[in-house]
Design an enzyme around this catalytic site. Structure first.
Site, PDB file in Angstrom:
ATOM      1  CE  LYS A   1      52.525  20.272  29.846  1.00  0.00           C
ATOM      2  NZ  LYS A   1      53.803  20.082  29.408  1.00  0.00           N
ATOM      3  N   GLY A   2      52.921  25.624  29.826  1.00  0.00           N
ATOM      4  CA  GLY A   2      52.688  26.276  31.409  1.00  0.00           C
ATOM      5  C   GLY A   2      52.468  27.810  31.323  1.00  0.00           C
ATOM      6  CE  LYS A   3      57.403  31.403  28.832  1.00  0.00           C
ATOM      7  NZ  LYS A   3      57.867  31.462  30.446  1.00  0.00           N
TER       8      LYS A   3
ATOM      9  CG  ASN B   1      61.723  16.424  36.539  1.00  0.00           C
ATOM     10  OD1 ASN B   1      60.484  15.983  36.842  1.00  0.00           O
ATOM     11  ND2 ASN B   1      62.115  15.706  35.387  1.00  0.00           N
TER      12      ASN B   1
ATOM     13  CB  THR C   1      66.742  16.331  36.846  1.00  0.00           C
ATOM     14  OG1 THR C   1      65.565  15.443  37.316  1.00  0.00           O
ATOM     15  CG2 THR C   1      66.388  17.282  35.593  1.00  0.00           C
TER      16      THR C   1
ATOM     17  N   GLY D   1      57.533  17.863  28.545  1.00  0.00           N
ATOM     18  CA  GLY D   1      57.995  19.193  28.990  1.00  0.00           C
ATOM     19  C   GLY D   1      58.306  20.132  28.111  1.00  0.00           C
ATOM     20  CG  ASP D   2      61.664  22.296  28.887  1.00  0.00           C
ATOM     21  OD1 ASP D   2      61.096  22.770  29.742  1.00  0.00           O
ATOM     22  OD2 ASP D   2      62.982  21.845  28.702  1.00  0.00           O
TER      23      ASP D   2
ATOM     24  CG  HIS E   1      55.240  26.941  34.714  1.00  0.00           C
ATOM     25  ND1 HIS E   1      54.631  26.005  35.082  1.00  0.00           N
ATOM     26  CD2 HIS E   1      54.436  27.983  34.893  1.00  0.00           C
ATOM     27  CE1 HIS E   1      53.426  26.005  35.158  1.00  0.00           C
ATOM     28  NE2 HIS E   1      53.207  27.413  35.201  1.00  0.00           N
ATOM     29  CB  THR E   2      59.080  31.561  36.987  1.00  0.00           C
ATOM     30  OG1 THR E   2      60.164  30.534  37.328  1.00  0.00           O
ATOM     31  CG2 THR E   2      59.060  32.778  38.005  1.00  0.00           C
TER      32      THR E   2
END
Length: 159
Positions: free
Chosen positions: A15-17, A37, A127, A11-12, A40-41
């Site tokens: 790669k989402g962006k 869990n 989480t 995660g973090d 990204h927005t």
């Protein structure tokens, strides 16, 4: 030409962006691992959406979105996310769920919460979404896969 964005971590890593930026130009966007869990927005023409289960390509009608077999598929959260998209005016996306995708079950969430409670002051800071017990079952090959939902005898055996 094939463009692939492959995450090397759980995660973090941003790669989402990057995936969001390239999704509009992509024919296929694949979510291949991880649970609800993470996420990204995305802010797009339809508004602001938090994706946790769905691939970034869901906002583009020409894109096929695939949920791969490494995803911890939380069906109620998946359905809730889909409803949020349609309520927001997003056209129904093209989604394929691998028949080998394993389901995150309610007991995974309970196991996660109970383990954190048992560990007390030495808890991992989970989480409590059931991800760790889910992947334990996946690697032990005792979880329930999507394809087993179509075979009642097999499903009963797995449960």
């Amino acid at each position: 030409m094939v463009k692939a964005i492959v995450g090397a971590n759980w995660g973090d890593e941003g790669k989402g962006k990057i995936t969001d930026m390239l999704a509009e130009q992509s024919d296929v966007v694949i979510r291949f691992q991880g649970g609800a869990n993470a996420g990204h927005t995305i802010i797009c023409d339809y508004g602001k959406f938090a994706l946790h289960q769905l691939p970034s390509g869901v906002f583009y009608p020409h894109t096929t979105n695939i949920i791969g077999n490494g995803v911890a598929l939380d069906v109620p959260k998946f359905a809730e996310e889909m409803k949020h998209l349609t309520d927001g005016g997003v056209p129904a996306p093209h989604i394929i769920v691998s028949e080998r995708t394993q389901l995150l079950m309610p007991y995974h969430v309970l196991q996660d919460a109970y383990e954190e409670e048992r560990l007390g002051g030495h808890a991992f800071g989970s989480t409590k979404s059931g991800t760790a017990p889910f992947y334990g079952d996946k690697y032990l090959k005792i979880g329930v896969q999507v394809c087993q939902l179509y075979d009642e005898d097999m499903l009963r055996t797995r449960l």
